[in-house]
Design a protein around this motif. Structure first.
Motif, PDB file in Angstrom:
ATOM      1  N   ASN A 139       3.880  10.044 -10.121  1.00  0.00           N
ATOM      2  CA  ASN A 139       4.065   9.944 -11.607  1.00  0.00           C
ATOM      3  C   ASN A 139       2.939  10.838 -11.580  1.00  0.00           C
ATOM      4  O   ASN A 139       2.296  11.383 -12.750  1.00  0.00           O
ATOM      5  CB  ASN A 139       3.338   8.941 -11.740  1.00  0.00           C
ATOM      6  N   ARG A 140       2.126  11.409 -10.294  1.00  0.00           N
ATOM      7  CA  ARG A 140       1.397  12.812 -10.948  1.00  0.00           C
ATOM      8  C   ARG A 140       2.045  14.256 -11.477  1.00  0.00           C
ATOM      9  O   ARG A 140       3.083  14.414 -10.887  1.00  0.00           O
ATOM     10  CB  ARG A 140       0.171  13.310  -9.500  1.00  0.00           C
ATOM     11  N   ASP A 168       4.591  19.100  -7.750  1.00  0.00           N
ATOM     12  CA  ASP A 168       4.750  20.183  -7.061  1.00  0.00           C
ATOM     13  C   ASP A 168       5.254  21.043  -7.332  1.00  0.00           C
ATOM     14  O   ASP A 168       6.834  22.454  -6.987  1.00  0.00           O
ATOM     15  CB  ASP A 168       5.770  19.491  -5.520  1.00  0.00           C
ATOM     16  N   ALA A 169       5.247  21.591  -8.949  1.00  0.00           N
ATOM     17  CA  ALA A 169       6.197  22.694  -9.461  1.00  0.00           C
ATOM     18  C   ALA A 169       6.061  23.806  -9.060  1.00  0.00           C
ATOM     19  O   ALA A 169       4.690  24.461  -8.804  1.00  0.00           O
ATOM     20  CB  ALA A 169       5.912  22.978 -11.240  1.00  0.00           C
ATOM     21  N   ARG A 170       6.831  24.878  -9.793  1.00  0.00           N
ATOM     22  CA  ARG A 170       6.703  25.983  -9.240  1.00  0.00           C
ATOM     23  C   ARG A 170       6.659  27.456 -10.746  1.00  0.00           C
ATOM     24  O   ARG A 170       6.543  26.630 -11.952  1.00  0.00           O
ATOM     25  CB  ARG A 170       7.972  26.578  -8.742  1.00  0.00           C
ATOM     26  N   THR A 202       0.560  -0.637   0.084  1.00  0.00           N
ATOM     27  CA  THR A 202       0.151  -0.392   0.791  1.00  0.00           C
ATOM     28  C   THR A 202       0.555   1.320   0.256  1.00  0.00           C
ATOM     29  O   THR A 202       0.820   2.079  -0.844  1.00  0.00           O
ATOM     30  CB  THR A 202      -1.033   0.225   0.796  1.00  0.00           C
ATOM     31  N   ASN A 203       2.085   1.386   0.484  1.00  0.00           N
ATOM     32  CA  ASN A 203       2.793   2.094   0.634  1.00  0.00           C
ATOM     33  C   ASN A 203       3.216   3.011   0.251  1.00  0.00           C
ATOM     34  O   ASN A 203       3.621   3.901  -0.956  1.00  0.00           O
ATOM     35  CB  ASN A 203       3.056   2.871   2.606  1.00  0.00           C
ATOM     36  N   ALA A 204       4.314   1.818  -0.764  1.00  0.00           N
ATOM     37  CA  ALA A 204       4.867   1.805  -1.951  1.00  0.00           C
ATOM     38  C   ALA A 204       3.766   1.958  -2.743  1.00  0.00           C
ATOM     39  O   ALA A 204       4.561   2.941  -3.944  1.00  0.00           O
ATOM     40  CB  ALA A 204       5.723   0.338  -1.841  1.00  0.00           C
ATOM     41  N   SER A 205       3.348   2.102  -3.147  1.00  0.00           N
ATOM     42  CA  SER A 205       2.046   1.857  -4.740  1.00  0.00           C
ATOM     43  C   SER A 205       1.312   3.518  -4.069  1.00  0.00           C
ATOM     44  O   SER A 205       1.370   4.429  -5.100  1.00  0.00           O
ATOM     45  CB  SER A 205       0.666   0.752  -4.685  1.00  0.00           C
ATOM     46  N   VAL A 206       1.065   4.543  -3.036  1.00  0.00           N
ATOM     47  CA  VAL A 206       0.379   5.371  -3.016  1.00  0.00           C
ATOM     48  C   VAL A 206       1.628   6.562  -2.901  1.00  0.00           C
ATOM     49  O   VAL A 206       1.652   7.365  -3.955  1.00  0.00           O
ATOM     50  CB  VAL A 206       0.195   5.364  -1.810  1.00  0.00           C
ATOM     51  N   GLN A 207       3.118   5.826  -2.884  1.00  0.00           N
ATOM     52  CA  GLN A 207       4.183   6.794  -2.831  1.00  0.00           C
ATOM     53  C   GLN A 207       4.074   7.367  -4.759  1.00  0.00           C
ATOM     54  O   GLN A 207       4.702   7.473  -5.536  1.00  0.00           O
ATOM     55  CB  GLN A 207       5.350   6.337  -2.378  1.00  0.00           C
TER      56      GLN A 207
END
Length: 208
Positions: free
Chosen positions: A40-41, A62-64, A30-35
């Motif tokens: 990838n977003r 998280d781009a600026r 679960t943790n690895a999949s969420v991360q």
């Protein structure tokens, strides 16, 4: 002794059952999949204005603003001082890079008039009648008007009813929609109504 071994066996068996149930109930990794999904977003923003590569830009979540500017490649005429490169971007955001206002072109017509006047023979100006001299003065008076297609914020701020904030809105409207076709189009800018335009109508002009 035999009873103790039986209890121990049941305890071990119970632990194994709990581990097996937990493996099937809890999502695998679960943790690895969420991360991984988070990494990838990405977000997509639209960049226009004083850039050489306008259009959609794909960036990390998280781009600026600085990241988007690097992708769009701002032009030398871009006024980046009006932008905050540390601004955090949102998906679907539109970014308009403003042009520098009043780039030398605003002063070129006046310089051309002065140059033409200096090149005229002195005897010609001396032989003209007062009426003729008044006629020559009319074009000069038009040069005193503010060209709303090239004027910077400082020039626009001098117009009646226009403050710093409204001057910036005029420049932004010009950047987004192109040059004003006629002076009356100033009323399309938010904050300029018929009464406000009437105050400045005799002081503004359009041009290239």
């Amino acid at each position: 002794m035999e009873r103790r071994m039986r209890y121990l066996w049941w305890a071990v068996l119970g632990i194994l059952v709990l581990l097996a149930v937990g493996k099937f109930v809890m999502p695998h990794g679960t943790n690895a999949s969420v991360q991984k999904a988070s990494n990838n977003r990405e977000i997509v923003v639209y960049v226009s204005g004083a850039v050489s590569k306008s259009g959609l830009v794909h960036l990390p979540i998280d781009a600026r603003l600085n990241d988007a500017l690097k992708e769009a490649n701002p032009l030398p005429e871009a006024n980046l001082d009006q932008m905050n490169p540390a601004e955090k971007l949102k998906d679907g955001q539109k970014i308009t890079v403003p042009f520098k206002a009043g780039i030398n072109s605003a002063t070129q017509p006046t310089q051309a008039v002065q140059s033409n006047q200096a090149s005229q023979p002195q005897s010609l100006s001396q032989t003209k009648s007062p009426q003729a001299m008044q006629g020559v003065g009319n074009p000069t008076s038009s040069q005193n008007k503010v060209n709303i297609n090239t004027a910077g914020a400082a020039e626009l701020d001098k117009l009646p009813g226009v403050g710093p904030a409204l001057a910036e809105r005029i420049i932004q409207y010009r950047t987004d929609n192109g040059p004003f076709a006629r002076s009356e189009d100033l009323q399309k800018v938010s904050g300029i109504g018929a009464k406000t335009y009437e105050k400045m109508a005799s002081m503004v002009m359009t041009g290239p």
